[in-house]
Design an enzyme around this catalytic site. Structure first.
Site, short mmCIF file in Angstrom:
data_model
loop_
_atom_site.label_atom_id
_atom_site.label_comp_id
_atom_site.label_asym_id
_atom_site.label_seq_id
_atom_site.Cartn_x
_atom_site.Cartn_y
_atom_site.Cartn_z
CD GLU A 151 30.35 33.84 38.27
OE1 GLU A 151 30.93 33.27 37.34
OE2 GLU A 151 30.35 33.40 39.44
CG ASN A 179 32.17 29.12 41.06
OD1 ASN A 179 31.72 28.11 40.52
ND2 ASN A 179 33.47 29.39 41.08
CG ASN A 206 28.06 27.26 37.80
OD1 ASN A 206 28.33 27.18 36.60
ND2 ASN A 206 28.99 27.48 38.71
CD GLU A 207 32.24 25.11 37.24
OE1 GLU A 207 32.80 25.40 38.31
OE2 GLU A 207 32.77 25.29 36.12
CE1 TYR A 230 36.60 29.59 31.87
CE2 TYR A 230 35.95 27.83 33.37
CZ TYR A 230 35.67 29.04 32.75
OH TYR A 230 34.50 29.71 33.01
CD GLU A 234 31.39 28.62 33.79
OE1 GLU A 234 32.59 28.61 34.12
OE2 GLU A 234 30.45 28.62 34.60
CD GLN A 289 32.48 35.21 34.10
OE1 GLN A 289 32.07 36.31 34.40
NE2 GLN A 289 32.54 34.23 34.99
O1 AHR Z 1 33.93 31.65 34.98
C1 AHR Z 1 34.57 31.65 36.22
C2 AHR Z 1 34.11 30.49 37.09
O2 AHR Z 1 34.57 29.29 36.53
C3 AHR Z 1 32.62 30.28 37.18
O3 AHR Z 1 32.04 31.05 38.18
C4 AHR Z 1 32.52 28.83 37.52
O4 AHR Z 1 31.32 28.26 37.06
C5 AHR Z 1 33.76 28.21 36.91
O5 AHR Z 1 34.44 27.44 37.83
#
Ligand code: AHR
Length: 514
Positions: free
Chosen positions: A27, A72, A172-173, A244, A292, A351
């Site tokens: 990203e 994001n 995305n999201e 995450y 992700e 990432q």
């Molecule tokens: O990977 C970091 C961020 O985490 C990404 O930009 C977003 O998609 C997620 O919230």
């Protein structure tokens, strides 16, 4: 000493791994691109400005596909800013990470980098501040051979042949209020469907992924997937998931248990997608794109680690330092992904460099491997093939995993956590790869593994990743503090492998045809 048994048969499979299961993510965020992949003034930089030392580590990590340019970031991205002569490209405020985007690296540079790194690209389009019109122009620029405005623009920019990008994420999201122009499921579903239609009219060979929930703890989780797929079912092949893990609570057993919540997340999204199919009496199966996943928390909630004042270019943000316990939890996530190979057809470690990444660099200086580098590299190299069903007998514990959302103190009970988490992959050459996570932090574990219906096997390699100090990590000064070491106590007798796994350890055992 703990004891556990594992039983499998080469004929009883969960599914085959798709090569795209072993992907990663780049990203425009912090020093992921600038100072990570791309640093023209670095002593190892090639003629295109790509860091060769990073490329070398990427090759060792062995990702198959790389998602780009966000995240994001993509929800405010004008793709046109990043193509054409560099001197004409505008600098922009990036509202995702509160930095200045210089746009000196864009679509064509990323495609060049992918060719050099020999990875497949996965592109996301901006469905935040933009919609179908920008997406259709972008795909015309990337994938149409020529003779039209945008395809000829690409040719003018020096790329005569179309890029032929196959895998596209529709935003995305889009369920998250932190996203530029986030949407309700209905709003997003309608925009995604229209963008998908036009993109596929231009290039019918593409594959499309709709945004699922940005986390399992989102308030709209479940309803979001159902509504989005209601609109997009006929137009997409995939729905995305993001996870995450954290250890905010300083509760390591709960951290190590938390990959099991990823298993639940996957099973639930599969159920919702199949319910949407059932309402249509459809045989189509929407596949999962886990685009992700990682451990991320230290640099997540503290504003100073997420953002630097003054709109800097490529600030050092989200530079999470991964320790031994993170690598164990991360290994648990690898096992969860493998064990759902029947429905997860793409996944991206988030990432790749510097920002929540397995590879760290110093701008102008060296690059090194973080602890999480190793489980991924091993999975990507040795985890390809037929994932087998495993019958695991192991003692279990229970955990309460703290996973806050904003101000809300959410806790998720995990009532049954087997100390042993396993994945077994029958490889193409007739061999067997075992990934074994011992989540017991006090006791070693004696494991007895029976592998039926294989030919005569021999131990090819046995490695462990472990350290008496769960907080130990790799740094620039000590880059090899944590690395795989030989697993000594392992033996094969007929179709039984016996091994002793250290407390809190990630283990790889590879058997090959004798
Ligand atoms: O990977 C970091 C961020 O985490 C990404 O930009 C977003 O998609 C997620 O919230």
């Amino acid at each position: 000493m703990q004891r556990a048994t594992v039983l499998m048969d080469r004929d009883f499979a969960i599914g085959h791994t798709d090569p795209r299961l072993f992907g990663a993510f780049v990203e425009h965020l912090g020093r992921c691109v600038y100072g990570g992949l791309y640093e023209p003034s670095h002593p190892t930089a090639d003629s295109k400005g790509f860091r060769r030392d990073v490329l070398e580590l990427v090759r060792e990590l062995n990702p198959s596909i790389i998602r780009y340019p966000g995240g994001n970031f993509v929800s405010g991205y004008n793709w046109e800013d990043g193509v054409g002569p560099v001197e004409n490209r505008p600098k922009r405020l990036d509202l995702a990470w509160f930095s200045t985007e210089p746009n000196t690296f864009g679509t064509n540079e990323f495609m060049d980098w992918c060719r050099t790194a020999e990875v497949e690209p996965m592109f996301a389009v901006n469905l935040g501040t933009r919609a179908g019109d920008a997406a259709r122009n972008f795909i015309e620029y990337c994938n149409h051979p020529g003779g039209t405005y945008y395809s000829d623009l690409r040719r003018e920019h020096g790329y005569e042949q179309p890029h032929g990008i196959k895998f596209w994420c529709l935003g995305n999201e889009m369920d998250g209020p932190w996203q530029m122009e986030y949407k309700t499921a209905t709003q997003y579903g309608l925009v995604a469907k229209e963008a998908a239609k036009m993109m596929r009219w231009i290039d019918p060979s593409i594959e499309l992924s709709a945004c699922g929930s940005s986390a399992r703890n989102m308030p709209s989780y479940g309803r979001w997937e159902d509504e989005v797929l209601e609109h997009t079912f006929e137009h997409v092949e995939y729905i995305s998931l993001h996870t995450y893990l954290n250890n905010y609570a300083e509760d390591t057993p709960a951290l190590l248990a938390s990959p099991d919540l990823m298993d639940s997340f996957i099973d639930e999204v599969v159920a919702i997608a199949d319910a949407v199919a059932a309402r249509r009496r459809s045989t189509k199966r929407i596949m999962l794109c886990f685009d992700e996943w990682n451990v991320w928390y230290r640099t997540r909630r503290k504003n100073l680690d997420r953002v630097k004042a003054g709109w800097p270019v490529a600030p050092p943000i989200l530079e999470e330092k991964y320790n031994m316990e993170d690598a164990l939890a991360f290994g648990g996530l690898c096992i969860s992904l493998l064990n759902h190979a029947d429905r997860i057809k793409a996944a991206c470690l988030a990432q790749l460099v510097n920002a929540i990444a397995p590879i760290m660099t110093e701008t102008g200086g060296p690059a090194w491997r973080q602890t999480i580098f190793y489980p991924f590299a091993q999975m990507s190299r040795h985890g390809r093939g037929k994932v087998l069903r495993t019958q695991v007998e192991s003692e279990a514990y229970s955990a309460n995993y703290y996973d806050p959302r904003g101000e809300l103190e959410l806790t998720f009970p995990i009532p049954h956590v087997p100390y042993l988490k396993v994945s077994a992959v029958a490889t193409e050459g007739g061999g067997l790869t075992l990934f074994l996570l011992n989540r017991h932090l006090g006791d070693a574990m004696e494991v007895d593994i029976e592998s039926r219906s294989f030919g005569r096997l021999a131990i090819a390699e046995a490695l462990e990743l472990t350290d008496g100090d769960l907080k130990a990590l790799n740094t620039k000064e000590e880059p090899n503090r944590i690395k795989p070491m030989k697993l000594d106590d392992v033996a094969l007798d007929g179709n039984r492998t016996r091994a002793t796994l250290k407390p809190g350890s990630w283990n790889l055992i590879r058997l090959e045809l004798a």
